[in-house]
Scaffold this motif. Structure first.
Motif, PDB file in Angstrom:
ATOM      1  N   PHE A 121       0.861  -1.184   0.000  1.00  0.00           N
ATOM      2  CA  PHE A 121       0.000   0.000   0.000  1.00  0.00           C
ATOM      3  C   PHE A 121       0.895   1.230   0.000  1.00  0.00           C
ATOM      4  O   PHE A 121       1.863   1.312   0.761  1.00  0.00           O
ATOM      5  N   GLY A 122       0.600   2.177  -0.873  1.00  0.00           N
ATOM      6  CA  GLY A 122       1.402   3.395  -0.930  1.00  0.00           C
ATOM      7  C   GLY A 122       0.919   4.330  -2.009  1.00  0.00           C
ATOM      8  O   GLY A 122      -0.163   4.154  -2.582  1.00  0.00           O
ATOM      9  N   ARG A 123       1.739   5.349  -2.289  1.00  0.00           N
ATOM     10  CA  ARG A 123       1.415   6.351  -3.314  1.00  0.00           C
ATOM     11  C   ARG A 123       2.316   6.169  -4.519  1.00  0.00           C
ATOM     12  O   ARG A 123       3.510   5.874  -4.395  1.00  0.00           O
ATOM     13  N   VAL A 124       1.745   6.364  -5.694  1.00  0.00           N
ATOM     14  CA  VAL A 124       2.476   6.173  -6.939  1.00  0.00           C
ATOM     15  C   VAL A 124       3.452   7.331  -7.125  1.00  0.00           C
ATOM     16  O   VAL A 124       3.070   8.505  -7.044  1.00  0.00           O
ATOM     17  N   THR A 125       4.714   7.001  -7.402  1.00  0.00           N
ATOM     18  CA  THR A 125       5.730   8.019  -7.648  1.00  0.00           C
ATOM     19  C   THR A 125       6.180   8.046  -9.105  1.00  0.00           C
ATOM     20  O   THR A 125       6.550   9.096  -9.608  1.00  0.00           O
ATOM     21  N   GLU A 126       6.165   6.893  -9.781  1.00  0.00           N
ATOM     22  CA  GLU A 126       6.608   6.838 -11.179  1.00  0.00           C
ATOM     23  C   GLU A 126       5.791   5.802 -11.940  1.00  0.00           C
ATOM     24  O   GLU A 126       5.474   4.739 -11.407  1.00  0.00           O
ATOM     25  N   GLN A 137       4.226   3.024   3.249  1.00  0.00           N
ATOM     26  CA  GLN A 137       4.050   3.736   4.515  1.00  0.00           C
ATOM     27  C   GLN A 137       5.336   3.799   5.331  1.00  0.00           C
ATOM     28  O   GLN A 137       5.418   4.587   6.276  1.00  0.00           O
ATOM     29  N   THR A 138       6.323   2.980   4.974  1.00  0.00           N
ATOM     30  CA  THR A 138       7.621   3.036   5.642  1.00  0.00           C
ATOM     31  C   THR A 138       8.634   3.834   4.835  1.00  0.00           C
ATOM     32  O   THR A 138       9.836   3.729   5.077  1.00  0.00           O
ATOM     33  N   SER A 208     -20.489  -5.322  18.146  1.00  0.00           N
ATOM     34  CA  SER A 208     -19.454  -4.719  17.295  1.00  0.00           C
ATOM     35  C   SER A 208     -20.024  -3.509  16.569  1.00  0.00           C
ATOM     36  O   SER A 208     -21.048  -3.612  15.876  1.00  0.00           O
ATOM     37  N   TYR A 209     -19.362  -2.348  16.733  1.00  0.00           N
ATOM     38  CA  TYR A 209     -19.758  -1.102  16.094  1.00  0.00           C
ATOM     39  C   TYR A 209     -18.688  -0.701  15.069  1.00  0.00           C
ATOM     40  O   TYR A 209     -17.498  -0.981  15.239  1.00  0.00           O
ATOM     41  N   LYS A 210     -19.138   0.001  14.034  1.00  0.00           N
ATOM     42  CA  LYS A 210     -18.220   0.505  13.017  1.00  0.00           C
ATOM     43  C   LYS A 210     -18.613   1.932  12.664  1.00  0.00           C
ATOM     44  O   LYS A 210     -19.710   2.178  12.161  1.00  0.00           O
ATOM     45  N   ILE A 211     -17.726   2.874  12.950  1.00  0.00           N
ATOM     46  CA  ILE A 211     -17.946   4.269  12.614  1.00  0.00           C
ATOM     47  C   ILE A 211     -17.181   4.597  11.342  1.00  0.00           C
ATOM     48  O   ILE A 211     -15.986   4.286  11.224  1.00  0.00           O
ATOM     49  N   SER A 212     -17.840   5.205  10.377  1.00  0.00           N
ATOM     50  CA  SER A 212     -17.233   5.514   9.080  1.00  0.00           C
ATOM     51  C   SER A 212     -17.588   6.940   8.689  1.00  0.00           C
ATOM     52  O   SER A 212     -18.568   7.517   9.161  1.00  0.00           O
ATOM     53  N   GLY A 213     -16.767   7.511   7.816  1.00  0.00           N
ATOM     54  CA  GLY A 213     -17.015   8.851   7.307  1.00  0.00           C
ATOM     55  C   GLY A 213     -16.187   9.120   6.070  1.00  0.00           C
ATOM     56  O   GLY A 213     -15.206   8.417   5.780  1.00  0.00           O
ATOM     57  N   LEU A 214     -16.574  10.150   5.324  1.00  0.00           N
ATOM     58  CA  LEU A 214     -15.898  10.494   4.077  1.00  0.00           C
ATOM     59  C   LEU A 214     -14.750  11.461   4.353  1.00  0.00           C
ATOM     60  O   LEU A 214     -14.946  12.547   4.896  1.00  0.00           O
ATOM     61  N   LEU A 215     -13.541  11.044   3.961  1.00  0.00           N
ATOM     62  CA  LEU A 215     -12.357  11.891   4.054  1.00  0.00           C
ATOM     63  C   LEU A 215     -12.106  12.515   2.685  1.00  0.00           C
ATOM     64  O   LEU A 215     -11.826  11.803   1.714  1.00  0.00           O
ATOM     65  N   VAL A 216     -12.197  13.837   2.590  1.00  0.00           N
ATOM     66  CA  VAL A 216     -12.032  14.527   1.312  1.00  0.00           C
ATOM     67  C   VAL A 216     -10.556  14.713   0.982  1.00  0.00           C
ATOM     68  O   VAL A 216     -10.121  14.489  -0.160  1.00  0.00           O
ATOM     69  N   GLU A 217      -9.764  15.118   1.960  1.00  0.00           N
ATOM     70  CA  GLU A 217      -8.325  15.320   1.742  1.00  0.00           C
ATOM     71  C   GLU A 217      -7.608  13.980   1.877  1.00  0.00           C
ATOM     72  O   GLU A 217      -7.086  13.644   2.932  1.00  0.00           O
ATOM     73  N   VAL A 218      -7.564  13.220   0.787  1.00  0.00           N
ATOM     74  CA  VAL A 218      -7.023  11.863   0.866  1.00  0.00           C
ATOM     75  C   VAL A 218      -5.512  11.852   1.096  1.00  0.00           C
ATOM     76  O   VAL A 218      -4.965  10.831   1.520  1.00  0.00           O
ATOM     77  N   LYS A 219      -4.825  12.936   0.803  1.00  0.00           N
ATOM     78  CA  LYS A 219      -3.370  12.937   1.011  1.00  0.00           C
ATOM     79  C   LYS A 219      -3.019  12.872   2.496  1.00  0.00           C
ATOM     80  O   LYS A 219      -1.884  12.558   2.848  1.00  0.00           O
ATOM     81  N   ASN A 220      -3.990  13.160   3.377  1.00  0.00           N
ATOM     82  CA  ASN A 220      -3.772  13.043   4.819  1.00  0.00           C
ATOM     83  C   ASN A 220      -4.402  11.765   5.358  1.00  0.00           C
ATOM     84  O   ASN A 220      -4.890  11.725   6.491  1.00  0.00           O
ATOM     85  N   LEU A 221      -4.395  10.713   4.568  1.00  0.00           N
ATOM     86  CA  LEU A 221      -5.085   9.473   4.915  1.00  0.00           C
ATOM     87  C   LEU A 221      -4.559   8.861   6.205  1.00  0.00           C
ATOM     88  O   LEU A 221      -5.330   8.489   7.090  1.00  0.00           O
ATOM     89  N   LEU A 222      -3.249   8.741   6.343  1.00  0.00           N
ATOM     90  CA  LEU A 222      -2.682   8.102   7.527  1.00  0.00           C
ATOM     91  C   LEU A 222      -2.993   8.886   8.800  1.00  0.00           C
ATOM     92  O   LEU A 222      -3.375   8.311   9.823  1.00  0.00           O
TER      93      LEU A 222
END
Length: 343
Positions: A121-126, A137-138, A208-222
């Protein structure tokens, strides 16, 4: 004899020198001068260099002072060698090349996108001719063959936003309506849009509960995922709701049991200035920023050039000056980010 030798081999020498100069110019132009165009065009640049080298090789063979039959034999040998290379590397080199060309047309993801593939899992660089490079992530750079990306599913996080969630289990002694309100409050504090809570499982000792929401600024995912976990802890603990193993609770039943709750401190917490994404995905962020800057400048140049025919002479000079400035900015955009190994 000497004159014949010179006259026979002079065209070959000139051809070699010409293609050597052309190759050097192409290398400087495509991979040095135009590095600011980013990695979205690296496939076309690499393919152009490969084509130039093949054309140069065939031209040199044609210019050799040999008989026509020998010339055909040499060309046939070159074709045979290339065919053999393609045949022996059909599962690797050729398949990666064709997969890279296919992804150029379909564009499943772009530079800067978050992707999940297999265990990575990561971001595309090339986006290269034969492989795709992602930053994990490392902060490691991982090259994935294009053929593998075509054969297996690739999960791409949309730039318009993604859903992040946290799942936890709480006891049956807590009414779900109260838990829903607190989990929604945690999602709002994380600045998630349109949050929602699901009850995913009714176990023998817990819900078991699951809280979810929409993150618009995906670059701050972590950072957003970490903040959601943090706010869930604060909202539940600050309202005297214990998050504990059902086994532990069942062994300490009763109203006089000391509850294991970590309340938020009264003093101001120190807020970190640096986010994880600034450190982890530095190369991917700069690669995406370069691509965005290039597109924005090119759009400005195109818009000014379209307006020039309908403007007066004085305004046209100002617009030409502005175009020159934008072209200089385009040429001065920093090259593709340095890899950690180069630092």
């Amino acid at each position: 004899m000497s004159n014949n030798f010179i006259s026979d081999w002079l065209p070959v020498t000139v051809t070699l020198a010409t293609f050597a100069i052309l190759t050097w110019i192409a290398q400087r132009l495509l991979f040095n001068t135009l590095k600011h165009t980013g990695d979205e065009n690296i496939f076309a640049r690499q393919l152009a260099m490969l084509t130039l080298m093949l054309v140069g090789l065939v031209t040199v063979v044609i210019m050799l002072p040999v008989s026509e039959s020998l010339e055909l034999q040499i060309l046939s040998l070159i074709g045979l060698v290339l065919s053999g290379l393609l045949a022996f590397s059909s599962t690797t080199l050729f398949s990666n090349l064709m997969a890279g060309a296919l992804m150029r047309f379909t564009q499943p993801f772009r530079t800067g996108d978050f992707i999940s593939f297999d265990t990575y899992f990561g971001r595309v660089t090339e986006l290269g001719l034969f492989d795709c490079e992602i930053q994990t992530q490392t902060r490691e750079l991982v090259s994935i063959p294009n053929s593998a990306l075509v054969k297996k599913p690739v999960s791409v996080i949309r730039r318009s936003g993604t859903i992040i969630s946290v799942e936890l289990s709480l006891g049956y002694d807590l009414h779900h309506s109260r838990i829903d309100d607190l989990l929604l409050q945690a999602a709002i504090q994380t600045e998630l849009e349109e949050p929602f809570v699901h009850i995913t499982h009714l176990g023998d000792f817990s819900v078991s509960y699951k809280i979810s929401g929409l993150l618009v600024e995906v670059k701050n995912l972590l950072t957003a995922r970490s903040n959601l976990h943090r706010h869930v802890l604060d909202c539940l603990h600050d309202n005297d709701i214990e998050i504990m193993s059902p086994t532990f609770i069942s062994q300490h039943a009763g109203s006089d049991v000391e509850r294991k709750i970590a309340h938020s401190p009264a003093f101001n917490q120190v807020q970190s200035v640096t986010t994880a994404e600034d450190v982890v995905f530095d190369k991917a962020e700069q690669a995406q920023q370069q691509a965005s800057d290039k597109v924005a400048i090119l759009e400005q140049i195109k818009s000014l050039e379209a307006q020039m025919p309908d403007t007066e002479k004085d305004q046209r000079k100002a617009m030409e000056k502005r175009i020159d400035t934008l072209q200089q900015e385009l040429a001065e955009i920093k090259s593709v980010v340095e890899t950690p190994e180069d630092e």
